[in-house]
Write an enzyme that holds these catalytic residues in place. Structure first.
Site, PDB file in Angstrom:
ATOM      1  N   LEU A 141       0.690  -1.165  -0.016  1.00 55.18           N
ATOM      2  CA  LEU A 141      -0.026  -0.027  -0.010  1.00 55.18           C
ATOM      3  C   LEU A 141       0.925   1.156  -0.074  1.00 55.18           C
ATOM      4  O   LEU A 141       0.584   2.059  -0.638  1.00 55.18           O
ATOM      5  CB  LEU A 141      -1.050  -0.091   1.125  1.00 55.18           C
TER       6      LEU A 141
ATOM      7  N   ARG B 227      -0.629  -0.978  17.770  1.00 55.20           N
ATOM      8  CA  ARG B 227      -1.336  -0.286  16.964  1.00 55.20           C
ATOM      9  C   ARG B 227      -2.864  -0.845  17.002  1.00 55.20           C
ATOM     10  O   ARG B 227      -3.244  -2.007  17.093  1.00 55.20           O
ATOM     11  CB  ARG B 227      -1.012  -1.088  15.356  1.00 55.20           C
TER      12      ARG B 227
ATOM     13  N   LEU C 226      -3.566   0.191   7.519  1.00 50.70           N
ATOM     14  CA  LEU C 226      -3.693   0.442   6.015  1.00 50.70           C
ATOM     15  C   LEU C 226      -3.760   1.754   5.809  1.00 50.70           C
ATOM     16  O   LEU C 226      -3.506   2.482   4.834  1.00 50.70           O
ATOM     17  CB  LEU C 226      -5.114  -0.203   5.686  1.00 50.70           C
TER      18      LEU C 226
ATOM     19  N   ARG D 107      -5.905  -6.336  22.092  1.00 52.19           N
ATOM     20  CA  ARG D 107      -5.101  -7.504  21.506  1.00 52.19           C
ATOM     21  C   ARG D 107      -4.138  -7.912  22.619  1.00 52.19           C
ATOM     22  O   ARG D 107      -3.926  -8.991  22.885  1.00 52.19           O
ATOM     23  CB  ARG D 107      -4.741  -7.282  20.219  1.00 52.19           C
TER      24      ARG D 107
END
Ligand SMILES: Cc1cc2nc3c(=O)[nH]c(=O)nc-3n(C[C@H](O)[C@H](O)[C@H](O)COP(=O)(O)OP(=O)(O)OC[C@H]3O[C@@H](n4cnc5c(N)ncnc54)[C@H](O)[C@@H]3O)c2cc1C
Ligand code: SF4
Ligand code: FES
Lengths: 251, 668
Positions: free
Chosen positions: B53, B463, B469, B347
């Site tokens: 990307l 993150r 992205l 997470r």
């Protein structure tokens, strides 16, 4: 549940593009069935390296069925016996003790062999470069919601856009045609207002490039869609033909 | 950057953050930066390494602007960069749902999610340009999910109270990358971008203290080739594969980043590594990678292990199945420990809690390294159809890999139906650390820029989902194409260097020597066997729970492993032509150096924050304990001149003006 199987692996070996290739047979023993097909090839390669021999070259990267890098013609099927899945998503539990498994590269004039099971699919990039885009420069876009698009069209465009560019359609086709691949991109844009402006130029440019690069003609056998790991539909080819006719008529 | 300060003093790092309040910095910057006029752009050449990307969007945009671009990737096509595998979505602060979102809120959530270790000014800019990304991608024809009214749909992701994630089925990365790839193709067709596939960058060429080119190897012919430019942009992704097993693609590597590091670019915060809690567990020593199961499963799935250790042992021995254990003998440990957030804790917290149970012997699977993710309660409540509508594709994917169908009823105990639970375990997923860059995304080496996951980025110590992205495309479409002009504006009279200079000779000779050295070892061990050993060391001692003692052990073991690599590696074949083992060996050498760097940073950081957990630094309840007094800085590591020499630490202090630094809390 996990068991181990043993089988014969017949693998196409070819030192380089111009070299003569041949099948080499390897005895694989005690391979756990929860190993993926590519992990099984890793095991083979590890054994070859241990013996001081060169490993079998094959393409792969994501190992999740999305990058389109893996290929392989397994027992006469691109991406092997499973449907709607790539080679990297294939597990050994699909095979049985005592089987002979034959592994070949994609065979197509437009995809020359680099080494063993690795082929050059650069032609696909070239077709995309000929017109697989909306001519739009970064910056200057209007607000995303200023252009409502029907959910039906967006979903259908998404289905076409799911093509991973693997080349199985070409490998499956007796004519070596790239129509399914090209039609998937043409369809994505034909279904969306953003793509309409350049639709005519696009379809002509992409088809011209496809012909130039040595892909065969489409005779509607449907083998491509049957073997496509992403279930790209034949209706895309019909749409491409309509788009092409339309473009020609207005010439 | 010229190193003006001697080693003993603390060098001052200039992050070149523009003046003014945080919300005005980027506007101010753009108003005052130097630009290159169109006629001069044609005279300038830029190398972009990487087509993910970040790389594809930068190469396409620079081409559109009129620069000459050389663009490299190791795959057979730019479209296959690892970004293609991203599933969940991309964030932006459009506030289309009218749920109170704003640029400030996206900025705030990202800084907080990063455990207050990111640079404020960079994150604000990221949040500011995020909306442009969505506009840009729609204009390219990216088929985002839509509502029946024809407008864009959103979903929610962890770490936010608003619904700001845009998605394209479970294939968002694919569609965004194909969008960037299409723009790139247009520039290739126009002759502005030259595309080099199956090329691997091996070194940076420095001329008069500036990055002026690269040495790359054609992976098919095996030949080294030279490329010159006015500036070099690195967009080569993260270093997760240092751990051997990760959710990253097989080809992901840190070699380009290590080449920059060896040329003097600082490497920032290497210890910040993200471990994703819901991945399919390791099933044997033949496994090559780990598969991510979407975070969204935690909305309806309940995570548990047996209460009774004897039952865990029976599960491990395969004598009983998860569905044989009734409700009252299950320990839903996340619900027990974090009543407010339950199974939806972030997470890092979920990952550590799983490890804690498994370390105590309660893990399931024949390895004891897994926990259950169970849908019985949700299926009994909502019916299998609703659950399949939500997660059907994930159930299928799980079944294909494990041969177990989580939607299948397996047992009925006392009138309660039990379905096959999934087994999951945490895995390495993303790396927040990376090449240090200033506000302009320039590294500490002049003319060398880094974008996307390979820079130390905007995510601090952790993150949030759907933000990688966003960052990759922000860097590539909207930030670098501006900031690089500030550097290039005084280069317009400098001709592009020729590749026959002594600097190119030396750089090529250096790479050639390394390759020959690797071929000459002729030991006994395969690349993969050493890489697996590296992975074991990293996971065991530099993984989810780190201690001073463990990190010191890791450094010893890594030293020994480097020795093993240098003396006992075996690479078959020759240096000429295609040699897949040689490719891997070259990358492994850099993974070992990277591993040491991670361990050094983890050892230095005597606190727990985000993805970095030091067991010595936790609260009584086992939560991460930050030390803002002593560690409120970016740790920048400077190469010691050889891989065997320890790197030096340089600190970039953090300054927060807009946000108050607080403790993250998920219990209440
Ligand atoms: C399974 C998975 C799911 C994810 N889902 C999400 C999600 O839903 N949302 C989100 O925001 N993020 C997600 N992420 C993270 C995100 O995908 C990545 O952080 C991001 O795509 C990285 O992009 P990049 O452009 O920096 O690098 P990459 O996409 O990794 O591209 C690297 C490029 O560099 C090239 N390269 C590497 N080394 C060399 C070399 N030496 N020489 C030449 N070329 C080289 C490669 O060929 C490639 O083109 C996910 C990650 C994984 C693993
Ligand atoms: S149409 Fe199907 S088979 Fe052909 S390249 Fe695309 S995904 Fe592969
Ligand atoms: S390796 Fe990516 S699709 Fe198979």
């Amino acid at each position: 549940m996990e068991t181990n199987i043993s089988f014969k692996l017949k693998v196409w070996r070819q030192a380089g593009p111009k070299e003569k290739g041949h099948f080499e047979t390897y005895e694989m023993s005690d391979i756990p069935t929860d190993t993926s097909f590519l992990e099984m090839l890793d095991i083979l390669n590890e054994q070859l390296v241990e013996k001081g021999e060169e490993p079998v070259a094959f393409d792969h990267d994501c190992r999740e069925g999305i990058c389109g890098m893996c290929s392989l013609y397994i027992n006469g099927h691109p991406h092997g016996p499973a449907t709607g899945a790539t080679t990297c998503q294939l597990y050994m539990r699909r095979f049985h003790d005592g089987d002979t498994i034959t592994v070949e590269p994609w065979r197509s004039a437009a995809f020359p062999i680099i080494r063993d099971l690795m082929v050059n699919r650069n032609a696909f990039d070239q077709i995309q470069q000929a017109g697989g885009y909306v001519s739009f420069n970064t910056g200057g876009a209007q607000d995303a919601n200023a252009l409502p698009i029907s959910k039906v069209a967006a979903d259908e465009a998404m289905d076409s856009a799911s093509c991973i560019g693997c080349g199985a359609c070409v490998a499956a086709c007796k004519n070596g045609s790239a129509m399914l691949f090209v039609s998937a991109k043409v369809s994505q844009f034909a279904l969306l207002p953003q793509g309409k402006v350049e639709a005519k130029r696009r379809v002509k440019a992409m088809l011209a490039k496809m012909d130039e690069l040595g892909f065969g003609n489409c005779t509607n056998t449907g083998a491509c869609a049957a073997e496509c790991p992403k279930n790209i539909k034949l209706s895309n080819i019909a749409r491409l033909n309509r788009e092409f006719l339309c473009a020609k008529c207005s010439d | 950057m010229e190193e003006t300060i001697i080693k003993t003093a603390q060098p001052v790092i200039d992050s070149r953050i523009p003046e003014g309040p945080v919300a005005e910095k980027w506007t101010n910057y753009k108003a005052h930066q130097k630009l290159v006029n169109p006629a001069n752009k044609r005279k300038l050449t830029i190398i972009v390494v990487g087509t993910g990307l970040a790389g594809a969007s930068a190469a396409a945009t620079l081409g559109e602007m009129g620069f000459n671009v050389l663009n490299f990737c190791i795959q057979d096509s730019p479209r296959r960069a690892h970004s293609i595998a991203a599933q969940g979505g991309i964030n932006a602060a459009k506030n289309y749902q009218n749920d109170g979102d704003s640029v400030y809120r996206l900025f705030y959530d990202t800084v907080k999610g990063g455990d207050y270790r990111a640079r404020e000014a960079n994150v604000y800019r990221l949040a500011e340009v995020a909306n442009n990304i969505i506009d840009q991608c729609v204009a390219q024809g990216v088929p985002f999910a839509r509502e029946y009214g024809g407008l864009l749909a959103n979903r929610s992701f962890g770490g936010a109270q608003v619904s700001r994630t845009f998605y394209a089925k479970g294939q968002t990365g694919q569609q965004l990358l194909l969008g960037a790839y299409s723009s790139l193709n247009r520039q290739i067709n126009a002759g502005k971008v030259k595309s080099y596939n199956r090329y691997e960058m091996h070194d940076i060429v420095m001329i008069d203290g500036r990055a002026r080119g690269i040495i790359a190897r054609n992976l098919v012919t095996g030949k080294l080739e030279r490329f010159a430019a006015h500036a070099v942009v690195i967009a080569t992704g993260g270093y997760g594969n240092t751990y051997f097993l990760s959710t990253n693609a097989m080809g992901c590597n840190c070699s380009a980043a290590m080449a920059c590091y060896r040329q003097g670019a600082y490497f920032a915060n290497p210890a910040y590594v993200q471990i994703h809690p819901t991945c399919i567990p390791v099933h044997g020593d033949k496994q090559s990678k780990l598969t991510l199961m979407s975070e969204s499963l935690r909305n309806d799935g309940r995570i548990w292990v047996p209460k009774d250790i004897e039952e865990a042992k029976k599960l491990q021995a395969g004598e009983i199945k998860g569905s044989d254990i009734p409700e009252e003998r299950r320990d839903y440990y996340l619900e027990r420990r974090y009543p407010a957030f339950g199974n939806l804790v972030p997470r890092d917290v979920a990952s550590r809690a799983a490890k804690e149970r498994c370390d105590k012997g309660f893990g399931v699977n024949n390895t004891g390294q897994a926990v259950f993710l169970d849908f019985s309660e949700a299926i009994n409540r909502l019916g299998i159809d609703v659950i399949r509508q939500r997660y059907g594709n994930l159930f299928d994917m799980y079944e294909e890999i494990t041969d177990v169908n989580p939607g299948e009823k397996a047992n009925t105990i006392d009138g309660v139906d039990y379905y096959n639970p999934m087994m999951i375990y945490p895995a390495i997923h993303y790396t927040m650390g990376g090449i240090w860059v200033d506000y302009e995304l320039q590294t500490s080496v002049k003319g060398l820029f880094a974008i996307g996951e390979c820079n130390f980025s905007d995510h601090g110590a952790n993150r949030l989902g759907a933000s990688a992205l966003m960052q990759g495309l922000a860097d590539g479409y909207f930030v670098l194409p501006y900031t690089i002009q500030n550097y290039l504006s005084d280069q317009i009279t400098v001709p592009c260097p020729t590749t026959d200079s002594k600097e190119f000779d030396e750089a090529e000779a250096r790479v050639q020597k390394n390759l020959e050295h690797i071929m000459a070892i002729q030991g006994k061990r395969s690349v993969d066997s050493i890489h697996k050993e590296l992975g074991h060391i990293m996971w065991e001692y530099v993984g989810m729970g780190r201690t001073r003692e463990g990190l010191l052990t890791a450094l010893d073991k890594l030293k020994a492993l480097r020795e093993e690599f240098e003396t006992n590696l075996f690479v078959p074949g020759t240096i000429e032509g295609l040699n897949i083992e040689l490719d891997k060996a070259f990358r492994l050498r850099d993974f070992i150096t990277m591993g040491e760097l991670i361990a050094h940073d983890a050892l230095n950081r005597n606190e727990s924050c985000g993805g970095h957990f030091r067991e010595e630094h936790q609260t009584e309840e086992g939560e991460a304990k930050r030390d803002d007094e002593n560690y409120f800085y970016v740790a920048c590591w400077k190469y010691g001149g050889s891989d065997e020499v320890e790197p030096t630490l340089i600190k970039e202090p953090l300054h927060y003006e807009a946000i108050k630094v607080q403790t993250r809390n998920y219990k209440s």
